[in-house]
Each structure stands twice: as structure tokens, then as C-alpha cells.
Design a protein around this motif. Structure first.
Motif, short mmCIF file in Angstrom:
data_model
loop_
_atom_site.label_atom_id
_atom_site.label_comp_id
_atom_site.label_asym_id
_atom_site.label_seq_id
_atom_site.Cartn_x
_atom_site.Cartn_y
_atom_site.Cartn_z
N ASP A 110 0.82 -1.21 0.00
CA ASP A 110 0.00 0.00 0.00
C ASP A 110 0.85 1.26 0.00
O ASP A 110 0.40 2.33 -0.38
CB ASP A 110 -0.93 0.02 1.22
N LEU A 111 2.10 1.13 0.47
CA LEU A 111 2.99 2.27 0.49
C LEU A 111 3.20 2.82 -0.91
O LEU A 111 3.34 4.01 -1.13
CB LEU A 111 4.34 1.84 1.08
N ASN A 112 3.22 1.91 -1.90
CA ASN A 112 3.51 2.32 -3.26
C ASN A 112 2.31 2.25 -4.19
O ASN A 112 2.43 2.56 -5.36
CB ASN A 112 4.59 1.39 -3.85
N ASP A 113 1.16 1.78 -3.66
CA ASP A 113 0.01 1.49 -4.51
C ASP A 113 0.41 0.52 -5.63
O ASP A 113 0.04 0.69 -6.78
CB ASP A 113 -0.59 2.77 -5.09
N GLY A 114 1.20 -0.46 -5.28
CA GLY A 114 1.69 -1.44 -6.22
C GLY A 114 3.02 -1.96 -5.76
O GLY A 114 3.59 -1.47 -4.81
N ALA A 115 3.55 -2.96 -6.42
CA ALA A 115 4.77 -3.61 -5.97
C ALA A 115 6.00 -2.83 -6.42
O ALA A 115 6.21 -2.60 -7.59
CB ALA A 115 4.83 -5.04 -6.54
N SER A 116 6.79 -2.40 -5.47
CA SER A 116 8.07 -1.75 -5.69
C SER A 116 7.92 -0.46 -6.46
O SER A 116 6.85 -0.06 -6.87
CB SER A 116 9.04 -2.70 -6.40
N GLY A 117 9.02 0.23 -6.58
CA GLY A 117 9.08 1.41 -7.42
C GLY A 117 8.64 2.69 -6.76
O GLY A 117 9.02 3.78 -7.20
N GLY A 118 7.84 2.66 -5.70
CA GLY A 118 7.31 3.88 -5.12
C GLY A 118 8.36 4.75 -4.48
O GLY A 118 8.15 5.95 -4.33
N PHE A 119 9.50 4.17 -4.09
CA PHE A 119 10.55 4.94 -3.42
C PHE A 119 11.69 5.32 -4.36
O PHE A 119 12.65 5.91 -3.95
CB PHE A 119 11.15 4.11 -2.28
N ASN A 120 11.59 4.97 -5.62
CA ASN A 120 12.73 5.17 -6.51
C ASN A 120 13.09 6.63 -6.72
O ASN A 120 14.19 6.94 -7.15
CB ASN A 120 12.46 4.50 -7.86
N ILE A 121 12.18 7.55 -6.44
CA ILE A 121 12.49 8.96 -6.63
C ILE A 121 13.38 9.48 -5.51
O ILE A 121 13.95 10.55 -5.62
CB ILE A 121 11.20 9.81 -6.69
N HIS A 122 13.51 8.72 -4.43
CA HIS A 122 14.34 9.13 -3.30
C HIS A 122 15.66 8.38 -3.37
O HIS A 122 15.70 7.16 -3.38
CB HIS A 122 13.62 8.86 -1.97
N ASN A 123 16.76 9.10 -3.40
CA ASN A 123 18.05 8.48 -3.70
C ASN A 123 18.74 7.85 -2.50
O ASN A 123 19.58 6.99 -2.66
CB ASN A 123 18.99 9.53 -4.32
N LEU A 124 18.44 8.31 -1.29
CA LEU A 124 19.17 7.85 -0.11
C LEU A 124 18.22 7.14 0.85
O LEU A 124 17.14 7.66 1.17
CB LEU A 124 19.82 9.03 0.60
#
Length: 350
Positions: free
Chosen positions: A43-57
């Protein structure tokens, strides 16, 4: 919104309670880390993976603690009127810097603080604190996230640098005198050798809020011994061995209905020290063995933070004989283990 706040409060309370619990390895000196798998909280990403990719660290802080007092010879638990008390706090600080959605730079450093009340010579209470061995490396996802099939596999390779002290001492009673003696191998923050850490993690969605997961790592230490004296009189065990270590875990994760961002998991965990290293010699003192545990857990995401708590419960423990022990016809080694583990971690995405 209220249920989310209640879930956060529950997880923070569980993490606080972890400070009095046990880390399963006990005297078997495996110091493997375990980072959160943010991809399991869908639910964090509304889908599997990828939701945090905009954050580099990504910063991951983990904590473990143990009080080992169960005495084992081989696979048999044996009652003893006196026991070694091995208490250790292990903090783990991990950093991941994402160069792209697939490729990352990774680094990890453990910090140790512990005491060991030792009844056999040199007897005494040993207290050790210090930074452990640093690892730095690279990680890559096999497929560019987010994937269409809701799954992915990551592999990483890191260099282990011997930054931790490997000859820590404590005050002990030896032949009627108080001396500074070398602390037990399980208390040493570092092992004195360069090594290579190979690791992987994978996940696969079965339906919207259900995932299968796998984490594994193997630390290869090609160096044989580090020259640190153990004060042991058994043949071939006068100096410490630089051992390989391993950890793997696998299971299922399921989102909790009607509570967004919360997932529970159940799996199997296996960790330990092999008697024979993958590369290099097997001389010196080591405590080979393993512990297999049932591994329940819970994860919760809140904005850019993910809280993860696992409580592995021991199903099988085995203190295997080392190479010097086998050479001297000792076919069952001994060690102290704990019954269960609490592993708590928090990751923050900047």
C-alpha cells in the motif's frame, strides 16, 4: 487515520520491548545484519516496488539483543547448575544510495556493546564495546522496477573491511590473579580479516496484498586465523579462527485487511557459522553451528518510514564440531544458545 496511529503505537511498543529479548545465535559468532524489505508493504507504493525510486538515499537502523543461557552439546540441550551469561546489544547502521532505479551503492556498519559472565578460566565479567567490520559494495535489481509481474530479484557484492577490534580484553581471574584476558570470540566486534559478502533478496506478489519473499547472505573470509590468543588449552584452539558466516530467510507476507500500510509475515530463518570456510583454512578456535527458527514478523509504513519487527523462535539448534576438534576426536562441540530472537529495524527514505 486513527487505525494507522494505533498501528504505529503498537509497533513502537513492540520495538521498545525488544530491548529485553534474546538474539538467537548466542555463543555462535554470527553477526549477520537484516534490513527491511520495503517492497512487501504494497500500500505504500500502490503497487509492488518502485514507489521509493524517486528518493536516492535510504537509511536503515537495526537493533538486536541476546541473553544466551541454554547449553547445547551438538543438538542436545543439557541442564547445568551454572551457565555463561552472554548479553550483547547489536546496532546496525545501513546506507543505500540509489544511482538509478536498478543500481545502488550500499554500506553497512555494526556497533557492539556487551558483557559476558564467564565461569571457566580465565573467569570473570568481560565488557566489550566498539564498532564492527564495515562492508561497502554495490547492489542491482535484475529487472528495472516497478515490474509488471509484481516481483524482482536483487543481488549485491560487498567488501568487508576489518575495521572492528578483534582482540578486546576484560578483567578476569586466572590462577589466583586478576589479569586482562582476551574476551570470548562471540564478544569481539571484528574478526581481523578482509572478506567478501554476497547477498540477495527477492519478492513475488501472488495477489494484491500477498507476497513471497527471500533474503540470503554469505560472508566469505579467506584468511585462516588472526593470531589473537584465546587462552584455551585444547590442541589447535590457541588462536581465533576467521570464520565464514551465513543467514537466509524465506516466507510469506500478507497485508492486514482494513489497516493500510500494515503487513504480517511468517517464514523460516537459518543462520550460523560453517565448520569449513568456502575459501581458505579452517584452523584455530571457532564454534561452528546453526539455528533454524520459525520467523513471524510485522511491517508498517508511514510516509517515508518503514518499521519492521521479527521474532524468530528456535526450532533446531546444533553446535557442530570444528576442524581442530575433529582432528582431536571431539565429535560434539558445546555452546550457549537462546530460545528466541527479536530483530527490529527502521528505514527512512530521504
Amino acid at each position: 487515520m486513527k487505525t494507522g496511529k494505533y498501528a504505529v503505537a503498537l509497533l513502537l511498543a513492540a520495538a521498545a520491548a525488544a530491548s529485553g529479548r534474546a538474539f538467537a545465535q548466542g555463543c555462535v559468532a554470527a553477526h549477520s545484519s537484516q534490513h527491511t524489505m520495503d517492497e512487501l508493504v504494497t500500500d505504500l507504493n500502490d503497487g509492488a516496488s518502485g514507489g521509493f525510486n524517486i528518493h536516492n538515499l535510504i537509511l536503515n537502523i537495526g537493533y538486536r539483543v541476546f541473553n544466551s543461557n541454554k547449553y547445547f552439546v551438538g543438538t542436545d540441550e543439557i541442564a547445568r547448575p551454572t551457565a555463561v551469561r552472554n548479553h550483547q546489544n547489536i546496532f546496525d547502521i545501513g546506507v543505500e544510495y540509489r544511482l538509478s532505479p536498478r543500481f545502488s551503492l550500499v554500506a553497512d556498519v555494526p556497533v557492539f556493546n556487551g558483557t559476558r559472565d564467564q565461569i571457566y578460566p580465565p573467569s570473570g565479567v568481560y565488557q566489550v564495546s566498539g564498532v564492527g567490520d564495515l562492508t561497502v559494495g554495490v547492489q542491482s535489481w535484475i529487472f528495472r522496477p516497478p515490474t509488471e509481474n509484481g516481483g524482482n530479484i536483487a543481488v549485491s557484492m560487498s567488501l568487508k573491511i576489518p575495521t572492528g577490534i578483534d582482540n578486546a580484553t576484560g578483567s578476569a581471574l586466572y590462577q589466583g590473579q586478576i589479569i586482562k584476558a582476551t574476551a570470548d570470540q562471540s564478544m569481539q566486534p571484528g574478526d581481523g580479516g578482509w572478506g567478501a559478502l554476497l547477498a540477495t533478496q527477492a519478492y513475488k506478489s501472488f495477489w494484491r496484498t500477498s507476497f513471497g519473499y527471500l533474503q540470503g547472505q554469505y560472508l566469505s573470509n579467506p584468511m585462516d586465523t588472526n593470531g589473537v590468543k584465546t587462552f584455551r588449552t585444547q590442541p589447535g584452539q590457541g588462536v581465533m579462527s576467521i570464520t565464514d558466516q551465513y543467514l537466509w530467510r524465506a516466507g510469506l507476507s500478507q497485508g492486514v485487511p482494513k489497516i493500510r500500510h500494515l503487513a504480517v509475515s511468517l517464514g523460516i530463518r537459518d543462520e550460523g557459522v560453517p565448520a569449513h570456510d568456502l575459501i581458505g583454512g579452517n584452523d584455530g578456535f571457532r564454534r561452528p553451528g546453526y539455528i533454524i527458527s520459525l520467523d513471524p514478523g510485522v511491517m508498517y509504513s508511514y510516509h517515508r518510514d518503514v518499521i519492521s519487527i521479527n521474532g524468530p523462535w528456535a526450532l533446531a539448534r546444533n553446535r557442530e564440531p570444528s576442524v581442530p576438534e575433529l582432528q582431536n576426536h571431539i565429535y560434539n562441540g558445546d555452546a550457549f544458545f537462546a530460545d528466541y530472537t527479536i530483530v527490529a529495524s527502521v528505514s527512512h527514505h530521504f
